[in-house]
Design a protein around this motif. Sequence first.
Motif, PDB file in Angstrom:
ATOM      1  N   ASP A 143      40.295  35.737  46.226  1.00 46.90           N
ATOM      2  CA  ASP A 143      41.749  35.746  46.140  1.00 46.90           C
ATOM      3  C   ASP A 143      42.177  37.028  45.436  1.00 46.90           C
ATOM      4  O   ASP A 143      41.487  37.533  44.554  1.00 46.90           O
ATOM      5  CB  ASP A 143      42.250  34.550  45.345  1.00 46.90           C
ATOM      6  CG  ASP A 143      42.031  33.221  46.066  1.00 46.90           C
ATOM      7  OD1 ASP A 143      41.688  33.245  47.255  1.00 46.90           O
ATOM      8  OD2 ASP A 143      42.201  32.181  45.419  1.00 46.90           O
ATOM      9  N   LEU A 196      45.059  38.833  43.157  1.00 46.26           N
ATOM     10  CA  LEU A 196      46.199  38.607  42.271  1.00 46.26           C
ATOM     11  C   LEU A 196      47.262  39.661  42.536  1.00 46.26           C
ATOM     12  O   LEU A 196      46.967  40.859  42.565  1.00 46.26           O
ATOM     13  CB  LEU A 196      45.754  38.677  40.812  1.00 46.26           C
ATOM     14  CG  LEU A 196      46.861  38.622  39.760  1.00 46.26           C
ATOM     15  CD1 LEU A 196      47.590  37.282  39.815  1.00 46.26           C
ATOM     16  CD2 LEU A 196      46.296  38.874  38.385  1.00 46.26           C
ATOM     17  N   PHE A 236      49.043  34.889  44.483  1.00 44.75           N
ATOM     18  CA  PHE A 236      47.727  35.246  44.976  1.00 44.75           C
ATOM     19  C   PHE A 236      47.822  35.402  46.481  1.00 44.75           C
ATOM     20  O   PHE A 236      48.651  34.758  47.125  1.00 44.75           O
ATOM     21  CB  PHE A 236      46.693  34.151  44.671  1.00 44.75           C
ATOM     22  CG  PHE A 236      46.354  34.037  43.224  1.00 44.75           C
ATOM     23  CD1 PHE A 236      45.367  34.836  42.682  1.00 44.75           C
ATOM     24  CD2 PHE A 236      47.005  33.146  42.406  1.00 44.75           C
ATOM     25  CE1 PHE A 236      45.041  34.741  41.338  1.00 44.75           C
ATOM     26  CE2 PHE A 236      46.692  33.035  41.067  1.00 44.75           C
ATOM     27  CZ  PHE A 236      45.703  33.837  40.530  1.00 44.75           C
TER      28      PHE A 236
END
Length: 51
Positions: free
Chosen positions: A27, A29, A17
């Motif tokens: 966040d 990915l 992340f």
Amino acid sequence: MKLVKGKVCGHGKGFAFVRGEEFGEDDILIGGNEVGRGMNGERVMVGVREK
């Protein structure tokens, strides 16, 4: 494309992340095939496509 500055938070299963530096940013990915040589804790800039 939006550019986001943040830190890499790696996971043992190969994905990571990016935690954005700006307050309120989600966040991001990063899939295992996209992590490349990114190291845990490293400061990076990633490009995010808007939906």
